[in-house]
Design an enzyme around this catalytic site. Structure first.
Site, PDB file in Angstrom:
ATOM      1  N   GLU A 191      44.597  53.843  39.631  1.00  0.00           N
ATOM      2  CA  GLU A 191      43.359  53.368  40.279  1.00  0.00           C
ATOM      3  C   GLU A 191      43.527  51.968  40.834  1.00  0.00           C
ATOM      4  O   GLU A 191      42.899  51.595  41.804  1.00  0.00           O
ATOM      5  CB  GLU A 191      42.184  53.392  39.285  1.00  0.00           C
ATOM      6  CG  GLU A 191      41.484  54.727  39.264  1.00  0.00           C
ATOM      7  CD  GLU A 191      40.115  54.721  38.579  1.00  0.00           C
ATOM      8  OE1 GLU A 191      39.679  53.666  38.083  1.00  0.00           O
ATOM      9  OE2 GLU A 191      39.490  55.790  38.536  1.00  0.00           O
ATOM     10  N   HIS A 231      62.613  68.461  26.419  1.00  0.00           N
ATOM     11  CA  HIS A 231      62.755  69.915  26.489  1.00  0.00           C
ATOM     12  C   HIS A 231      61.858  70.499  27.573  1.00  0.00           C
ATOM     13  O   HIS A 231      61.557  71.693  27.565  1.00  0.00           O
ATOM     14  CB  HIS A 231      62.425  70.516  25.111  1.00  0.00           C
ATOM     15  CG  HIS A 231      63.270  69.906  24.028  1.00  0.00           C
ATOM     16  ND1 HIS A 231      64.503  70.411  23.671  1.00  0.00           N
ATOM     17  CD2 HIS A 231      63.080  68.785  23.275  1.00  0.00           C
ATOM     18  CE1 HIS A 231      65.026  69.637  22.718  1.00  0.00           C
ATOM     19  NE2 HIS A 231      64.177  68.650  22.470  1.00  0.00           N
ATOM     20  N   LYS A 246      32.390  61.210  43.710  1.00  0.00           N
ATOM     21  CA  LYS A 246      31.165  61.033  42.896  1.00  0.00           C
ATOM     22  C   LYS A 246      29.941  61.411  43.731  1.00  0.00           C
ATOM     23  O   LYS A 246      29.049  62.114  43.269  1.00  0.00           O
ATOM     24  CB  LYS A 246      31.038  59.566  42.448  1.00  0.00           C
ATOM     25  CG  LYS A 246      31.960  59.176  41.302  1.00  0.00           C
ATOM     26  CD  LYS A 246      31.592  57.788  40.770  1.00  0.00           C
ATOM     27  CE  LYS A 246      32.451  57.383  39.586  1.00  0.00           C
ATOM     28  NZ  LYS A 246      32.137  56.077  39.036  1.00  0.00           N
TER      29      LYS A 246
HETATM   30  O1  PA5 Z   1      38.132  52.181  35.657  1.00  0.00           O
HETATM   31  C1  PA5 Z   1      37.074  52.440  36.178  1.00  0.00           C
HETATM   32  O2  PA5 Z   1      36.396  51.596  36.792  1.00  0.00           O
HETATM   33  C2  PA5 Z   1      36.495  53.839  36.080  1.00  0.00           C
HETATM   34  O3  PA5 Z   1      37.376  54.715  35.450  1.00  0.00           O
HETATM   35  C3  PA5 Z   1      35.186  53.828  35.299  1.00  0.00           C
HETATM   36  O4  PA5 Z   1      35.416  53.309  34.033  1.00  0.00           O
HETATM   37  C4  PA5 Z   1      34.594  55.222  35.196  1.00  0.00           C
HETATM   38  O5  PA5 Z   1      34.400  55.771  36.471  1.00  0.00           O
HETATM   39  C5  PA5 Z   1      33.264  55.191  34.454  1.00  0.00           C
HETATM   40  O6  PA5 Z   1      32.344  54.349  35.105  1.00  0.00           O
HETATM   41  P1  PA5 Z   1      31.017  53.852  34.393  1.00  0.00           P
HETATM   42  O7  PA5 Z   1      31.406  52.884  33.354  1.00  0.00           O
HETATM   43  O8  PA5 Z   1      30.163  53.193  35.450  1.00  0.00           O
HETATM   44  O9  PA5 Z   1      30.346  55.060  33.827  1.00  0.00           O
END
Ligand code: PA5
Length: 469
Positions: free
Chosen positions: A295, A324, A438
Site C-alpha cells: 500500500e 516444499h 470501497k
Molecule cells: O493501512 C490502511 O490505511 C488501511 O489498511 C486501513 O487500515 C483499512 O482500510 C481500514 O481503515 P479504517 O481504519 O478507516 O477502517
C-alpha cells in the site's frame, strides 16, 4: 553489536557472492549511499516538523499509560477479546499475537496470559457464524475492540453492527459500554459519533497515522496488553531502533541500507520482494510487511506528478513450509526476486529429536539434535541453494523473538518504507487506489450518493453467458 539487537545482514546481495550481473558491486553500493544519505537528514527533518507522526508513537508515554489503565480495568472480566477491523486495523494485532504469545495461547489455559484473541480481518459469513455460535453463551466475558479510523469501512461497520445487535439481544442495550471498546479518530467520523452516543470506552487512532503505520499506537497496543504482551519492551525496542534508523551515517543505518538495496534490485529487474521467516512466530509479521510495502509503495504518480506505476511486489513465504512449495520456482524460475529471510538465533523453547528405531539407522543424523538446529540449518541450506543460482538474499537476524526484538523489527520496516518511498519519489503514506473498490462496494450495496457508480458497474459485473464455460 548488542546481543539483544536485531541486525540486517547484506553480504549475500553483493557481487562478491553472486557475481556482478546480479549482485551489488562496491561502486553501486557507493552510488546508493550517495543517493540515500541526503534522504536520511531529509526524513529526520520531516519527522521533527511533524510530517511523519508514526515516528513518535513509541515515545508517547501518555498513550501507553492510557492503554495500561484500560487494560487493568477490563482484563479480569474478559475471557475473550475480539478485534473488529481490517487491513491496518487488524494485521498488526495478529502479527503481535503470533510473534510473542505461544502457539496454543487460545486453546491452552495454562499458556494464556490474558483473554483468547480473535481477529477476523475479513467478513466471511461462515467464519464469523462459526465464531458467533461458539461465543453466543460467552458474551458476558467477551470484549469487542472495534478499530476503524473513519468507522465507515464496510467490513468493520458490518462486523460491528452484527455484534452490536447480538450484544443488545443477549445482554440489553446498557451492556454495550461494558463490552465494546472503540478505537477511532479522536474527533470525527461515524464511529466517534457512535462512541459519544453510547458512552463507549474509547482509544485513539492518532492524527496523521495511517492504518499500516499504526500498530505501535492504541490500535495494536490495547489487544497486545490485554493478552499479556509486554508493551513496554515492545516500545523500548522500537525506540532503540529509532536511534539506529535516525543515524545519518548510511552504513550504520539499517533502514537506509535496507531501502537502498530494495530500490536497487527493483531498478535492476528484481521487482518481487519475498519475505521468508524461518520462525513460525514471525510468519504474520511477513503478512503485516506485505500490506505495509504494497500500500505504501505501489503508486501511479511520483511526487512531481509524473506517471510512474512503481512498486515492488511483496510476497510472503514461510520456512521450512515453502521450501516444499516455492523453492523450485525461486531457484530455477526467473531471477526477478530479492529474498529477505527472518532468522531467530535462539528460541524460547527447544526440543531434542528422539532416538531412531533400529530399522531406520539412516535417520541417525537427526537423533539428539535440537529442532532449532534443523530449522536454522534448513535456512542456511535454502540460502546457499539460492545463492548458487545467483539470487540475492538479505537476512534480518533476531537474537530471539520477543517483544523487544519485534518492536525493533516493526520500527525498522516502517522507516525502511519511508526511505523506500523517498527513493522512489512517491508518497508512501496515502492509498488512493483503494478508494474506488470501497466506493464500488458502497454502490453495489445501495449506499445513497453512489447510484451513478452502481449503473456504471452493472454491465461489467453481470455475467455474460457467452463467456461462461
Ligand atoms: O493501512 C490502511 O490505511 C488501511 O489498511 C486501513 O487500515 C483499512 O482500510 C481500514 O481503515 P479504517 O481504519 O478507516 O477502517
Amino acid at each position: 553489536m548488542s546481543e539483544s539487537q536485531i541486525n540486517l545482514y547484506y553480504k549475500n546481495v553483493t557481487a562478491e557472492i553472486i557475481g556482478s550481473e546480479h549482485g551489488i558491486t562496491d561502486a553501486q553500493l557507493k552510488t546508493l549511499a550517495k543517493k540515500t544519505s541526503p534522504l536520511i537528514s531529509r526524513l529526520n527533518k520531516e519527522r521533527k516538523v511533524g510530517k511523519t507522526p508514526y515516528r513518535d508513537l513509541p515515545h508517547n508515554m501518555e498513550t501507553i499509560q492510557k492503554v495500561k489503565e484500560l487494560t487493568a480495568k477490563l482484563k479480569d472480566q474478559c475471557e475473550n477479546l475480539v478485534v473488529l477491523g481490517i487491513g491496518g486495523s487488524a494485521l498488526g494485532n495478529i502479527a503481535l499475537q503470533t510473534a510473542i504469545n505461544p502457539y496454543m495461547h487460545n486453546l491452552d489455559d495454562s499458556q494464556r496470559h490474558g483473554p483468547r484473541l480473535f481477529v477476523f480481518d475479513n467478513i466471511d459469513p461462515s467464519q464469523l457464524a462459526s465464531f458467533l455460535d461458539w461465543a453466543g453463551d460467552k458474551l458476558d466475558k467477551t470484549i469487542f475492540n472495534v478499530i476503524s479510523k473513519s468507522g465507515e469501512t464496510a467490513e468493520t461497520a458490518a462486523q460491528f453492527l452484527i455484534i452490536r445487535r447480538m450484544l443488545k439481544d443477549a445482554l440489553g442495550p446498557k451492556a454495550l459500554k461494558n463490552h465494546i471498546v472503540a478505537t477511532t479518530d479522536p474527533k470525527q467520523g461515524t464511529l466517534r459519533k457512535i462512541v459519544n452516543e453510547n458512552q463507549l470506552p474509547t482509544l485513539e487512532v492518532p492524527d496523521g497515522v495511517g492504518g499500516r503505520f499504526s500498530v505501535l499506537s492504541d490500535v495494536g497496543l490495547f489487544s497486545a496488553a490485554m493478552c499479556g504482551i509486554d508493551i513496554d519492551s515492545l516500545l523500548e525496542g522500537a525506540r532503540d531502533m529509532d536511534e539506529r534508523v535516525s543515524t545519518e551515517d548510511f552504513y550504520k543505518n539499517p533502514a537506509a541500507i535496507n531501502a537502498a538495496i530494495n530500490y536497487h534490485f527493483y531498478n535492476t529487474g528484481k521487482r518481487i520482494s519475498v519475505m521468508m521467516p524461518y520462525s513460525f512466530p514471525l510468519k504474520d509479521l511477513a503478512d503485516w510487511y506485505r500490506q505495509l510495502w504494497a500500500e505504501s509503495l505501489g503508486k501511479a504518480y511520483a511526487l512531481d506528478g509524473s506517471e510512474v506505476h512503481i512498486g515492488p511486489t511483496p510476497v510472503k513465504a514461510l520456512g521450512t513450509t515453502d521450501q516444499h512449495s516455492q523453492v523450485q520456482l525461486y531457484r530455477e524460475g526467473p531471477n526477478d526476486k530479492l529474498f529477505t529471510f527472518l532468522q531467530a538465533n535462539n528460541f524460547d523453547k527447544d526440543i531434542k529429536i528422539g532416538p531412531a528405531p533400529d530399522c531406520a539407522p539412516e535417520l541417525g543424523f537427526l537423533v539428539g539434535k535440537d529442532l532449532s538446529a534443523l530449522l536454522n540449518s534448513e535456512k542456511m541450506a535454502t540460502e546457499y541453494a539460492l545463492l548458487q543460482n545467483k539470487r540475492p538474499c538479505l537476512t534480518v537476524i533476531f537474537p530471539q523473538v520477543n517483544a523487544y526484538t519485534v518492536g525493533q523489527f516493526i520500527y525498522l520496516y516502517e522507516v525502511t518504507t519511508s526511505f523506500a518511498g523517498a527513493l522512489f519519489g512517491i508518497n508512501p503514506y496515502d492509498q488512493p487506489a483503494v478508494e474506488l473498490g470501497k466506493d464500488a462496494t458502497f454502490a453495489l450495496m445501495g449506499k445513497a450518493g453512489f447510484e451513478k457508480l452502481a449503473r456504471q458497474i452493472k454491465p461489467l459485473t453481470a455475467l455474460d453467458g457467452d463467456f461462461l464455460v
